[in-house]
Design an enzyme around this catalytic site. Structure first.
Site, PDB file in Angstrom:
ATOM      1  N   HIS A  45      20.457   1.346   8.102  1.00  0.00           N
ATOM      2  CA  HIS A  45      21.253   0.472   8.970  1.00  0.00           C
ATOM      3  C   HIS A  45      21.974  -0.558   8.092  1.00  0.00           C
ATOM      4  O   HIS A  45      21.485  -1.665   7.895  1.00  0.00           O
ATOM      5  CB  HIS A  45      20.356  -0.238   9.990  1.00  0.00           C
ATOM      6  CG  HIS A  45      19.635   0.692  10.897  1.00  0.00           C
ATOM      7  ND1 HIS A  45      18.401   0.394  11.458  1.00  0.00           N
ATOM      8  CD2 HIS A  45      19.948   1.926  11.356  1.00  0.00           C
ATOM      9  CE1 HIS A  45      18.012   1.399  12.212  1.00  0.00           C
ATOM     10  NE2 HIS A  45      18.937   2.346  12.160  1.00  0.00           N
TER      11      HIS A  45
ATOM     12  N   SER B  98      25.085  10.320   6.072  1.00  0.00           N
ATOM     13  CA  SER B  98      25.068  11.646   6.665  1.00  0.00           C
ATOM     14  C   SER B  98      26.502  12.035   6.979  1.00  0.00           C
ATOM     15  O   SER B  98      27.278  11.204   7.446  1.00  0.00           O
ATOM     16  CB  SER B  98      24.231  11.658   7.941  1.00  0.00           C
ATOM     17  OG  SER B  98      24.194  12.944   8.513  1.00  0.00           O
TER      18      SER B  98
ATOM     19  N   ALA C 133      16.763   4.477  19.025  1.00  0.00           N
ATOM     20  CA  ALA C 133      16.358   3.137  19.449  1.00  0.00           C
ATOM     21  C   ALA C 133      17.592   2.271  19.686  1.00  0.00           C
ATOM     22  O   ALA C 133      18.500   2.219  18.850  1.00  0.00           O
ATOM     23  CB  ALA C 133      15.463   2.503  18.392  1.00  0.00           C
TER      24      ALA C 133
ATOM     25  N   ASN D 145      28.503  -0.262  12.172  1.00  0.00           N
ATOM     26  CA  ASN D 145      27.549  -1.307  11.805  1.00  0.00           C
ATOM     27  C   ASN D 145      28.099  -2.254  10.747  1.00  0.00           C
ATOM     28  O   ASN D 145      27.658  -3.397  10.643  1.00  0.00           O
ATOM     29  CB  ASN D 145      26.258  -0.671  11.285  1.00  0.00           C
ATOM     30  CG  ASN D 145      25.575   0.219  12.300  1.00  0.00           C
ATOM     31  OD1 ASN D 145      25.814   0.105  13.501  1.00  0.00           O
ATOM     32  ND2 ASN D 145      24.721   1.112  11.832  1.00  0.00           N
TER      33      ASN D 145
END
Length: 497
Positions: free
Chosen positions: A430, A107, A120, A464
């Site tokens: 992720h 994105s 989350a 990440n």
């Protein structure tokens, strides 16, 4: 004199964490933030879940990369994350170059994936944790990350309380008492009227002053000896280019575009782009049984009882050797895809969408391969993705599917088409490992345990992509915690100049 004190490439949650913490610790620091995508929400970086539907959809479309929306986007519903390839707000990472990871997506907008995520924020457990960071130190970093992200659990409603009780009964005697199913930690701010304001990158930045340049791509980092002395940037709408000199440079542009920028800059350690992982996702949708309504003691339709489309969220934790996956249970009034309600009994409590995250074990051969000739839609080095789900992961997928079936039997029944299924590789969004952290001096890692690129004193990475372990949890909290850990080294570098 430098143009700025700190350049941060990337405006997502991790980039904003660096900016916030540096600004708080060293007031007056000049911080310049570059984001290749446009601003799509106000304040900058606000989660689109807080916007009216029409504004939300427009923001998602504008985040979908250099070519805008794909031809099918106008017909594509905006489903809950994980149910379709390249969900609204994202675009495929390397079309035609990602057969091993067909759903890999990115994105591009101010706030990054913090504008589109589900919020989350579970903590890593057991061997998900980074082994060379002392446990007490990691816990302190996670505490600070939770503060920055306003982590909480949502207020319970009668249906949610009944679901949680049934889940806890299912796992009583199986999981340790401190790891039973419970409310899922979320970056969220419950409001007095019962609605929820969902966390985004703006939640973390919290109004701290940065010089934000949207629609601006970092083309190259200029290296002199053991330092990055400047960032070459281009304002995409005008083509205007400038070289920004800085004392410290932080690149937090995602697990694909961070290594891409390093590659374009001639910074090419052996581990760059390698050890690509995610958590493999097994997904299902369940219509809740009448017992949920009976135990709740109400018959009000959940859509009338709870103001947000996500009524409750629960997590069933990862426990090494016992429950080697993390289950996310999202309670909602409407299923994430059309359901023939005549074929399955659907009561007032309605549905849950359940997913099990499954470990993808890091391997050097799962990687990004960069081209020195071809370029992508941004004019940066084209990458392809080499990636494989092996028999080791597939064995855990089978067990994770059985786990979902057992849970579903306790709380309801699968809707037609909602039986557990392995989602295409990349669906999790992720992605980890491509600029991995290590304590090996750079033998098989890109950064040290303070997020500093080996051999470069003032270049720090975030996101990440740093996480070196096999994990099943949403990694955003861990990535913000790693930024917390890195900031003292950033401050020391600033103070040394």
């Amino acid at each position: 004199m430098t143009d700025t004190d700190v350049v941060i490439v990337g405006s997502g949650p991790v980039g904003c964490a660096f900016a916030r913490l540096v600004a708080d610790a060293r007031p007056g620091t000049r911080i310049t933030m570059l984001e290749l995508g446009p601003q799509v929400s106000t304040p900058p970086g606000t989660n689109v879940r807080n916007l009216p539907v029409a504004e939300r959809d427009a923001a998602r479309e504008r985040s979908q990369g250099p070519r805008g929306s794909s031809p099918a986007d106008g017909e594509r519903p905006l489903h809950v994350e994980g149910t379709i390839i390249s969900p609204g707000g994202t675009y495929l990472a390397a079309p035609g170059q990602q057969s091993g990871m067909p759903a890999a997506a990115m994105s591009s907008c101010v706030g990054g994936m913090g504008v589109h995520w589900t919020c989350a924020t579970p903590r890593p457990n057991d061997d998900e944790r980074i082994p060379f960071i002392p446990s007490a130190e990691l816990d302190a970093h996670l505490d600070e990350a939770e503060r920055l992200m306003h982590v909480t659990t949502l207020p319970e409603n009668p249906y949610g309380r009944a679901i949680k009780d049934m889940l806890r009964e299912q796992f009583a005697g199986v999981l340790p008492p401190d790891r039973l199913p419970d409310g899922l930690p979320m970056s969220a701010m419950p409001q007095p009227d019962g609605s929820v304001r969902w966390g985004g990158a703006d939640t973390i930045l919290a109004g701290r002053q940065v010089e934000l340049h949207a629609d601006t791509i970092a083309r190259r980092l200029v290296v002199d000896g053991d330092r990055v002395v400047a960032v070459e940037a281009e304002h995409l709408p005008t083509g205007a280019r400038r070289s920004i000199s800085a004392t410290v440079v932080v690149v937090a542009a995602g697990a694909f575009q961070t290594p891409q920028l390093l590659w374009a800059s001639g910074i090419r350690p052996e581990a760059l782009g390698r050890h690509l992982t995610e958590h493999v996702l097994v997904y299902s949708v369940v219509a809740l049984r009448d017992e949920v309504q009976e135990r709740a003691g109400v018959d009000t339709p959940v859509a009338e009882l709870v103001k947000d489309p996500t009524a409750s969220t629960f997590g069933i934790p990862y426990v090494a050797g016992i429950h080697p996956y993390r289950t996310q249970v999202m309670h909602m009034a409407d299923a994430p895809f059309p359901v023939d309600e005549a074929s399955v009994r659907v009561g007032a409590a309605r549905f849950v969408a359940m997913g099990n995250g499954v470990r993808k074990f890091p391997r050097a051969q799962d990687r990004l391969v960069f081209s020195d000739d071809a370029t992508d839609g941004w004019g940066m080095p084209q990458f392809s993705i080499e990636y494989e789900i092996t028999e080791r992961e597939l064995a855990e997928v089978e067990a994770a599917s059985a786990d979902l079936r057992a849970v579903a039997e306790r709380i309801g029944r699968f809707v037609p088409g909602g039986e557990p299924r392995l989602m295409p590789a990349g669906t999790s969004l992720h992605y980890k490992g491509t600029v991995r952290m290590g304590d090996d001096g750079g033998a098989a890692s890109v950064v040290d345990d303070r997020s500093r690129v080996w051999g470069l004193r003032n270049l720090f990475l975030g996101g990440n992509g740093l996480i070196p372990t096999a994990t099943v949890s949403n990694p955003t909290l861990t990535s913000v915690a790693l930024a917390v850990r890195a900031v003292p080294a950033v401050l020391a570098e600033l103070g040394a100049r």
